[in-house]
Design a protein around this motif. Sequence first.
Motif, PDB file in Angstrom:
ATOM      1  N   LEU A  25       0.829  -1.205   0.000  1.00  0.00           N
ATOM      2  CA  LEU A  25       0.000   0.000   0.000  1.00  0.00           C
ATOM      3  C   LEU A  25       0.865   1.257   0.000  1.00  0.00           C
ATOM      4  CD1 LEU A  25      -2.928  -0.871   2.422  1.00  0.00           C
ATOM      5  CD2 LEU A  25      -3.006  -0.628  -0.065  1.00  0.00           C
ATOM      6  N   ALA A  26       2.012   1.179   0.624  1.00  0.00           N
ATOM      7  CA  ALA A  26       2.937   2.314   0.612  1.00  0.00           C
ATOM      8  C   ALA A  26       3.865   2.241  -0.597  1.00  0.00           C
ATOM      9  CB  ALA A  26       3.760   2.335   1.898  1.00  0.00           C
ATOM     10  N   PHE A  27       4.238   1.016  -0.987  1.00  0.00           N
ATOM     11  CA  PHE A  27       5.236   0.868  -2.052  1.00  0.00           C
ATOM     12  C   PHE A  27       4.701   1.263  -3.428  1.00  0.00           C
ATOM     13  CE2 PHE A  27       7.356  -1.749  -5.317  1.00  0.00           C
ATOM     14  CZ  PHE A  27       8.624  -1.210  -5.203  1.00  0.00           C
ATOM     15  N   ILE A  28       3.468   0.881  -3.753  1.00  0.00           N
ATOM     16  CA  ILE A  28       2.938   1.134  -5.101  1.00  0.00           C
ATOM     17  C   ILE A  28       2.900   2.625  -5.432  1.00  0.00           C
ATOM     18  CG2 ILE A  28       0.886   0.936  -6.577  1.00  0.00           C
ATOM     19  CD1 ILE A  28       0.453  -1.854  -5.296  1.00  0.00           C
ATOM     20  N   PRO A  29       2.317   3.492  -4.572  1.00  0.00           N
ATOM     21  CA  PRO A  29       2.351   4.917  -4.916  1.00  0.00           C
ATOM     22  C   PRO A  29       3.770   5.487  -4.945  1.00  0.00           C
ATOM     23  CG  PRO A  29       1.219   4.576  -2.810  1.00  0.00           C
ATOM     24  CD  PRO A  29       1.503   3.238  -3.388  1.00  0.00           C
ATOM     25  N   ALA A  30       4.642   4.982  -4.056  1.00  0.00           N
ATOM     26  CA  ALA A  30       6.031   5.459  -4.070  1.00  0.00           C
ATOM     27  C   ALA A  30       6.713   5.067  -5.379  1.00  0.00           C
ATOM     28  CB  ALA A  30       6.792   4.879  -2.874  1.00  0.00           C
ATOM     29  N   ALA A  31       6.470   3.843  -5.847  1.00  0.00           N
ATOM     30  CA  ALA A  31       7.062   3.388  -7.108  1.00  0.00           C
ATOM     31  C   ALA A  31       6.535   4.206  -8.288  1.00  0.00           C
ATOM     32  CB  ALA A  31       6.780   1.902  -7.313  1.00  0.00           C
ATOM     33  N   PHE A  32       5.236   4.566  -8.256  1.00  0.00           N
ATOM     34  CA  PHE A  32       4.687   5.411  -9.323  1.00  0.00           C
ATOM     35  C   PHE A  32       5.342   6.783  -9.328  1.00  0.00           C
ATOM     36  CE2 PHE A  32       0.931   2.701 -10.280  1.00  0.00           C
ATOM     37  CZ  PHE A  32       0.965   2.840 -11.660  1.00  0.00           C
ATOM     38  N   LEU A  33       5.543   7.345  -8.141  1.00  0.00           N
ATOM     39  CA  LEU A  33       6.186   8.661  -8.073  1.00  0.00           C
ATOM     40  C   LEU A  33       7.601   8.609  -8.622  1.00  0.00           C
ATOM     41  CD1 LEU A  33       4.939   9.988  -4.617  1.00  0.00           C
ATOM     42  CD2 LEU A  33       4.330  10.832  -6.887  1.00  0.00           C
ATOM     43  N   ILE A  34       8.328   7.542  -8.288  1.00  0.00           N
ATOM     44  CA  ILE A  34       9.697   7.381  -8.805  1.00  0.00           C
ATOM     45  C   ILE A  34       9.664   7.228 -10.321  1.00  0.00           C
ATOM     46  CG2 ILE A  34      11.714   5.866  -8.809  1.00  0.00           C
ATOM     47  CD1 ILE A  34      11.482   7.479  -6.261  1.00  0.00           C
ATOM     48  N   ALA A  35       8.709   6.463 -10.847  1.00  0.00           N
ATOM     49  CA  ALA A  35       8.609   6.244 -12.296  1.00  0.00           C
ATOM     50  C   ALA A  35       8.305   7.543 -13.030  1.00  0.00           C
ATOM     51  CB  ALA A  35       7.538   5.201 -12.600  1.00  0.00           C
TER      52      ALA A  35
ATOM     53  N   VAL B 139      10.081  -6.232  -6.326  1.00  0.00           N
ATOM     54  CA  VAL B 139      10.698  -6.081  -7.653  1.00  0.00           C
ATOM     55  C   VAL B 139       9.649  -6.282  -8.743  1.00  0.00           C
ATOM     56  CG1 VAL B 139      12.368  -7.091  -9.268  1.00  0.00           C
ATOM     57  CG2 VAL B 139      13.009  -6.710  -6.881  1.00  0.00           C
ATOM     58  N   LEU B 140       8.799  -7.309  -8.589  1.00  0.00           N
ATOM     59  CA  LEU B 140       7.758  -7.570  -9.591  1.00  0.00           C
ATOM     60  C   LEU B 140       6.753  -6.419  -9.659  1.00  0.00           C
ATOM     61  CD1 LEU B 140       7.139 -11.376  -8.960  1.00  0.00           C
ATOM     62  CD2 LEU B 140       8.431 -10.304 -10.825  1.00  0.00           C
ATOM     63  N   VAL B 141       6.401  -5.861  -8.503  1.00  0.00           N
ATOM     64  CA  VAL B 141       5.489  -4.711  -8.482  1.00  0.00           C
ATOM     65  C   VAL B 141       6.165  -3.505  -9.129  1.00  0.00           C
ATOM     66  CG1 VAL B 141       4.294  -3.076  -6.964  1.00  0.00           C
ATOM     67  CG2 VAL B 141       4.156  -5.526  -6.514  1.00  0.00           C
ATOM     68  N   TRP B 142       7.449  -3.303  -8.832  1.00  0.00           N
ATOM     69  CA  TRP B 142       8.233  -2.222  -9.446  1.00  0.00           C
ATOM     70  C   TRP B 142       8.188  -2.355 -10.969  1.00  0.00           C
ATOM     71  CZ3 TRP B 142      14.299  -1.945  -8.963  1.00  0.00           C
ATOM     72  CH2 TRP B 142      14.767  -0.758  -9.531  1.00  0.00           C
TER      73      TRP B 142
ATOM     74  N   TRP C  22       3.445   2.750 -16.540  1.00  0.00           N
ATOM     75  CA  TRP C  22       3.796   4.143 -16.822  1.00  0.00           C
ATOM     76  C   TRP C  22       4.406   4.295 -18.215  1.00  0.00           C
ATOM     77  CZ3 TRP C  22       3.193   8.957 -16.970  1.00  0.00           C
ATOM     78  CH2 TRP C  22       4.228   9.822 -17.327  1.00  0.00           C
ATOM     79  N   TYR C  23       5.424   3.491 -18.528  1.00  0.00           N
ATOM     80  CA  TYR C  23       6.110   3.638 -19.805  1.00  0.00           C
ATOM     81  C   TYR C  23       5.225   3.261 -20.986  1.00  0.00           C
ATOM     82  CZ  TYR C  23      10.566   4.706 -17.590  1.00  0.00           C
ATOM     83  OH  TYR C  23      11.562   5.313 -16.880  1.00  0.00           O
ATOM     84  N   THR C  24       4.340   2.271 -20.796  1.00  0.00           N
ATOM     85  CA  THR C  24       3.421   1.911 -21.875  1.00  0.00           C
ATOM     86  C   THR C  24       2.436   3.043 -22.134  1.00  0.00           C
ATOM     87  OG1 THR C  24       3.642  -0.436 -21.344  1.00  0.00           O
ATOM     88  CG2 THR C  24       1.748   0.197 -22.677  1.00  0.00           C
ATOM     89  N   SER C  25       1.921   3.654 -21.068  1.00  0.00           N
ATOM     90  CA  SER C  25       1.019   4.807 -21.235  1.00  0.00           C
ATOM     91  C   SER C  25       1.718   5.937 -21.973  1.00  0.00           C
ATOM     92  CB  SER C  25       0.544   5.310 -19.860  1.00  0.00           C
ATOM     93  OG  SER C  25      -0.114   4.296 -19.162  1.00  0.00           O
ATOM     94  N   LEU C  26       2.966   6.191 -21.589  1.00  0.00           N
ATOM     95  CA  LEU C  26       3.737   7.240 -22.258  1.00  0.00           C
ATOM     96  C   LEU C  26       3.973   6.885 -23.724  1.00  0.00           C
ATOM     97  CD1 LEU C  26       5.311   9.899 -22.057  1.00  0.00           C
ATOM     98  CD2 LEU C  26       7.286   8.575 -21.259  1.00  0.00           C
TER      99      LEU C  26
END
Length: 197
Positions: A5-15, A144-147, A154-158
């Motif tokens: 729950l904390a990692f997913i939004p943090a990973a999106f922000l990093i991406a 790692v898999l969630v990352w 993100w990259y596919t959307s871009l």
Amino acid sequence: MPNLLAFIPAAFLIALVPGPATIMLIKQSARGSRRNSMATIAGIEAGVLFWGLAAVFGLSALLVASEVAYNVLRIGGAVFLVYLGIKALFFNRLTPDEEVRPGAGFRSGFLVNVSNPKAGVFAISFLPQFVPAGSGPLPLLLCVLVWLLVDIVWYTSLALLLTRIGQWLRKASVRRALERTSGGLFVAFGVTVALEG
């Protein structure tokens, strides 16, 4: 279990923070087709997987523990980024109608991520914060898999957005501007990496 729950939004922000991989995807999308863009994403994510597995198996800890190993990778990565920048600035001879082979996109995406020492340090310092101490490698592997999934989304959307404006991106004047801009950014990223301790 990791704190997803904390990692997913943090990973999106990093991406979302633009870096060499984002610049490479934009550049490859302007040079080739949707297939080339997807190959570039596959290369970027292969680099993410490399660093993620290195963190799971403790290999990226060597970068943190060994100043020599980190500096070798840092200088090598900086030289590669500067090389990409100079190539884009002065040696780009693609004609507007020339199709770039997808293998070139994959290779570029992979090399940009693997040669980035910040990705290794990120993997070893950021990922374990979301995993309970002493929980073994499986929760870290799940991170790692969630990352990977977050990055792919993100990259596919871009890439799909870039594909929609593909005709505009492939105009000669726009491509020249993108090559110059990406070249300058790669050189700047390379110099920044080289000067950091």
